[in-house]
Design a protein around this motif. Structure first.
Motif, PDB file in Angstrom:
ATOM      1  N   SER A   1       0.826  -1.209   0.000  1.00 44.68           N
ATOM      2  CA  SER A   1       0.000   0.000   0.000  1.00 44.68           C
ATOM      3  C   SER A   1       0.863   1.263   0.000  1.00 44.68           C
ATOM      4  O   SER A   1       1.857   1.359   0.710  1.00 44.68           O
ATOM      5  CB  SER A   1      -0.913   0.013   1.226  1.00 44.68           C
ATOM      6  OG  SER A   1      -1.556   1.271   1.356  1.00 44.68           O
ATOM      7  N   GLY A   2       0.467   2.245  -0.792  1.00 48.75           N
ATOM      8  CA  GLY A   2       1.157   3.522  -0.819  1.00 48.75           C
ATOM      9  C   GLY A   2       0.751   4.442   0.313  1.00 48.75           C
ATOM     10  O   GLY A   2       1.258   5.557   0.421  1.00 48.75           O
ATOM     11  N   SER A   3      -0.158   3.988   1.164  1.00 51.92           N
ATOM     12  CA  SER A   3      -0.612   4.818   2.280  1.00 51.92           C
ATOM     13  C   SER A   3       0.015   4.399   3.608  1.00 51.92           C
ATOM     14  O   SER A   3      -0.265   5.007   4.636  1.00 51.92           O
ATOM     15  CB  SER A   3      -2.140   4.759   2.399  1.00 51.92           C
ATOM     16  OG  SER A   3      -2.576   3.431   2.666  1.00 51.92           O
TER      17      SER A   3
ATOM     18  N   VAL B   1       9.627   6.077   3.281  1.00 54.90           N
ATOM     19  CA  VAL B   1       9.574   5.113   2.192  1.00 54.90           C
ATOM     20  C   VAL B   1       8.271   4.347   2.339  1.00 54.90           C
ATOM     21  O   VAL B   1       8.052   3.666   3.352  1.00 54.90           O
ATOM     22  CB  VAL B   1      10.773   4.140   2.237  1.00 54.90           C
ATOM     23  CG1 VAL B   1      10.689   3.152   1.077  1.00 54.90           C
ATOM     24  CG2 VAL B   1      12.086   4.907   2.198  1.00 54.90           C
ATOM     25  N   MET B   2       7.395   4.472   1.356  1.00 51.69           N
ATOM     26  CA  MET B   2       6.100   3.827   1.436  1.00 51.69           C
ATOM     27  C   MET B   2       6.206   2.392   0.924  1.00 51.69           C
ATOM     28  O   MET B   2       7.150   2.013   0.214  1.00 51.69           O
ATOM     29  CB  MET B   2       5.065   4.612   0.622  1.00 51.69           C
ATOM     30  CG  MET B   2       5.082   6.118   0.888  1.00 51.69           C
ATOM     31  SD  MET B   2       4.987   6.560   2.645  1.00 51.69           S
ATOM     32  CE  MET B   2       3.281   6.120   3.008  1.00 51.69           C
ATOM     33  N   ASN B   3       5.205   1.581   1.245  1.00 50.12           N
ATOM     34  CA  ASN B   3       5.244   0.175   0.857  1.00 50.12           C
ATOM     35  C   ASN B   3       5.084  -0.041  -0.640  1.00 50.12           C
ATOM     36  O   ASN B   3       5.327  -1.143  -1.135  1.00 50.12           O
ATOM     37  CB  ASN B   3       4.166  -0.613   1.606  1.00 50.12           C
ATOM     38  CG  ASN B   3       4.568  -0.908   3.042  1.00 50.12           C
ATOM     39  OD1 ASN B   3       5.737  -1.090   3.337  1.00 50.12           O
ATOM     40  ND2 ASN B   3       3.600  -0.952   3.941  1.00 50.12           N
ATOM     41  N   ASP B   4       4.683   0.997  -1.393  1.00 50.41           N
ATOM     42  CA  ASP B   4       4.608   0.867  -2.845  1.00 50.41           C
ATOM     43  C   ASP B   4       5.900   1.310  -3.517  1.00 50.41           C
ATOM     44  O   ASP B   4       6.004   1.313  -4.744  1.00 50.41           O
ATOM     45  CB  ASP B   4       3.430   1.659  -3.400  1.00 50.41           C
ATOM     46  CG  ASP B   4       3.539   3.159  -3.153  1.00 50.41           C
ATOM     47  OD1 ASP B   4       4.493   3.581  -2.449  1.00 50.41           O
ATOM     48  OD2 ASP B   4       2.682   3.908  -3.648  1.00 50.41           O
ATOM     49  N   GLY B   5       6.914   1.698  -2.712  1.00 50.73           N
ATOM     50  CA  GLY B   5       8.203   2.088  -3.262  1.00 50.73           C
ATOM     51  C   GLY B   5       8.394   3.577  -3.418  1.00 50.73           C
ATOM     52  O   GLY B   5       9.500   4.032  -3.735  1.00 50.73           O
TER      53      GLY B   5
ATOM     54  N   GLY C   1       4.357  10.404  -7.362  1.00 53.04           N
ATOM     55  CA  GLY C   1       5.667  10.214  -7.968  1.00 53.04           C
ATOM     56  C   GLY C   1       6.551   9.336  -7.112  1.00 53.04           C
ATOM     57  O   GLY C   1       6.347   9.187  -5.912  1.00 53.04           O
ATOM     58  N   LYS C   2       7.563   8.738  -7.747  1.00 52.11           N
ATOM     59  CA  LYS C   2       8.467   7.864  -7.024  1.00 52.11           C
ATOM     60  C   LYS C   2       9.339   8.615  -6.039  1.00 52.11           C
ATOM     61  O   LYS C   2       9.756   8.068  -5.025  1.00 52.11           O
ATOM     62  CB  LYS C   2       9.341   7.085  -8.022  1.00 52.11           C
ATOM     63  CG  LYS C   2       8.651   5.886  -8.633  1.00 52.11           C
ATOM     64  CD  LYS C   2       8.228   4.908  -7.546  1.00 52.11           C
ATOM     65  CE  LYS C   2       7.435   3.742  -8.079  1.00 52.11           C
ATOM     66  NZ  LYS C   2       6.917   2.863  -7.004  1.00 52.11           N
ATOM     67  N   LEU C   3       9.631   9.896  -6.333  1.00 48.89           N
ATOM     68  CA  LEU C   3      10.453  10.698  -5.435  1.00 48.89           C
ATOM     69  C   LEU C   3       9.801  12.053  -5.228  1.00 48.89           C
ATOM     70  O   LEU C   3       9.527  12.773  -6.184  1.00 48.89           O
ATOM     71  CB  LEU C   3      11.868  10.884  -6.002  1.00 48.89           C
ATOM     72  CG  LEU C   3      12.823  11.732  -5.157  1.00 48.89           C
ATOM     73  CD1 LEU C   3      13.055  11.078  -3.793  1.00 48.89           C
ATOM     74  CD2 LEU C   3      14.160  11.929  -5.880  1.00 48.89           C
ATOM     75  N   HIS C   4       9.567  12.401  -3.969  1.00 53.44           N
ATOM     76  CA  HIS C   4       8.939  13.668  -3.595  1.00 53.44           C
ATOM     77  C   HIS C   4       9.863  14.351  -2.595  1.00 53.44           C
ATOM     78  O   HIS C   4      10.136  13.815  -1.522  1.00 53.44           O
ATOM     79  CB  HIS C   4       7.566  13.392  -2.983  1.00 53.44           C
ATOM     80  CG  HIS C   4       6.792  14.627  -2.635  1.00 53.44           C
ATOM     81  ND1 HIS C   4       5.480  14.588  -2.203  1.00 53.44           N
ATOM     82  CD2 HIS C   4       7.127  15.947  -2.656  1.00 53.44           C
ATOM     83  CE1 HIS C   4       5.051  15.815  -1.955  1.00 53.44           C
ATOM     84  NE2 HIS C   4       6.041  16.653  -2.224  1.00 53.44           N
ATOM     85  N   ILE C   5      10.372  15.529  -2.972  1.00 57.74           N
ATOM     86  CA  ILE C   5      11.298  16.267  -2.119  1.00 57.74           C
ATOM     87  C   ILE C   5      10.661  17.587  -1.717  1.00 57.74           C
ATOM     88  O   ILE C   5      10.132  18.312  -2.557  1.00 57.74           O
ATOM     89  CB  ILE C   5      12.635  16.544  -2.842  1.00 57.74           C
ATOM     90  CG1 ILE C   5      13.274  15.232  -3.309  1.00 57.74           C
ATOM     91  CG2 ILE C   5      13.594  17.292  -1.930  1.00 57.74           C
ATOM     92  CD1 ILE C   5      14.522  15.418  -4.140  1.00 57.74           C
TER      93      ILE C   5
END
Length: 211
Positions: free
Chosen positions: A108-110, A126-130, A141-145
């Motif tokens: 999950s991404g949450s 780091v979320m469980n969806d990567g 997005g895969k990377l959020h800064i």
């Protein structure tokens, strides 16, 4: 004498207290708790003074706690004043081994696979969806800064031309950013520097005349 040399095993019929191992001084006047097995299954290893459990197994929560006997119900809890030193240290001396491996069956991404908080808030998530967030829990997005200053610093250890970023898809490389000792280049798929099959053009004049 105040030297503690003698061990005592004590079983007391008091609620919550099962079997306690204590040290006793020569005068049989000072008792220092060392290990206690409670009737509910809890196990406590005490500090030097014998007053506070510092290594604690919470049977009801199935939780192992270091530095505290209370706190959250997570499976593993470490709590201490780590002033001047790391709270935990992992060192794999095998040159072909892993450092820390975290494995989760959840995708999950949450929910977090790993989260690092500091006094400033979320440092790393780091979320469980990567998806990965730096300074923020990622929302897309895969990377959020997130920051109020420089977001990304790319530093090369050489002045020679190197890739700062490369963009690919299933068709291959479609663009890149290169940096050198004097310049930065933004190269797209139509840039000559990305061409791999250079062949002479034929019939160019006829094609222009046909326009």
């Amino acid at each position: 004498a105040t030297d503690i040399k003698t061990w005592e095993m004590r079983a007391v019929g008091v609620a919550g207290e099962g079997l306690t191992f204590r040290q006793v001084n020569d005068a049989n006047s000072v008792y220092t708790n060392r290990v206690a097995f409670d009737t509910d299954g809890d196990v406590s290893f005490y500090n030097t003074a014998g007053t506070t459990p510092k290594f604690f197994w919470d049977a009801s929560q199935e939780s192992l706690k270091i530095g505290t006997s209370t706190g959250p119900s997570n499976k593993f809890v470490v709590q201490a004043d780590g002033t001047g030193s790391a709270l935990a240290y992992f060192n794999n001396t095998n040159g072909a081994g892993y450092g820390v491996l975290i494995d989760s069956a959840d995708s999950s991404g949450s929910r977090y696979g790993l989260k690092v908080d500091s006094g400033a808030g979320t440092a790393l998530a780091v979320m469980n969806d990567g998806n990965v967030g730096i300074g923020v829990t990622p929302s897309g997005g895969k990377l959020h800064i997130k920051n109020n200053d420089t977001l990304l610093l790319v530093e090369s250890t050489t002045t020679a031309a190197v890739y700062a970023a490369k963009f690919t898809n299933p068709n291959g490389v479609v663009g890149n950013i290169t940096i050198s000792g004097t310049s930065t280049s933004y190269n797209t798929s139509s840039d000559y520097r990305l061409k791999e099959a250079d062949v002479p053009m034929t019939g160019a004049t006829e094609r222009v005349k046909a326009l």
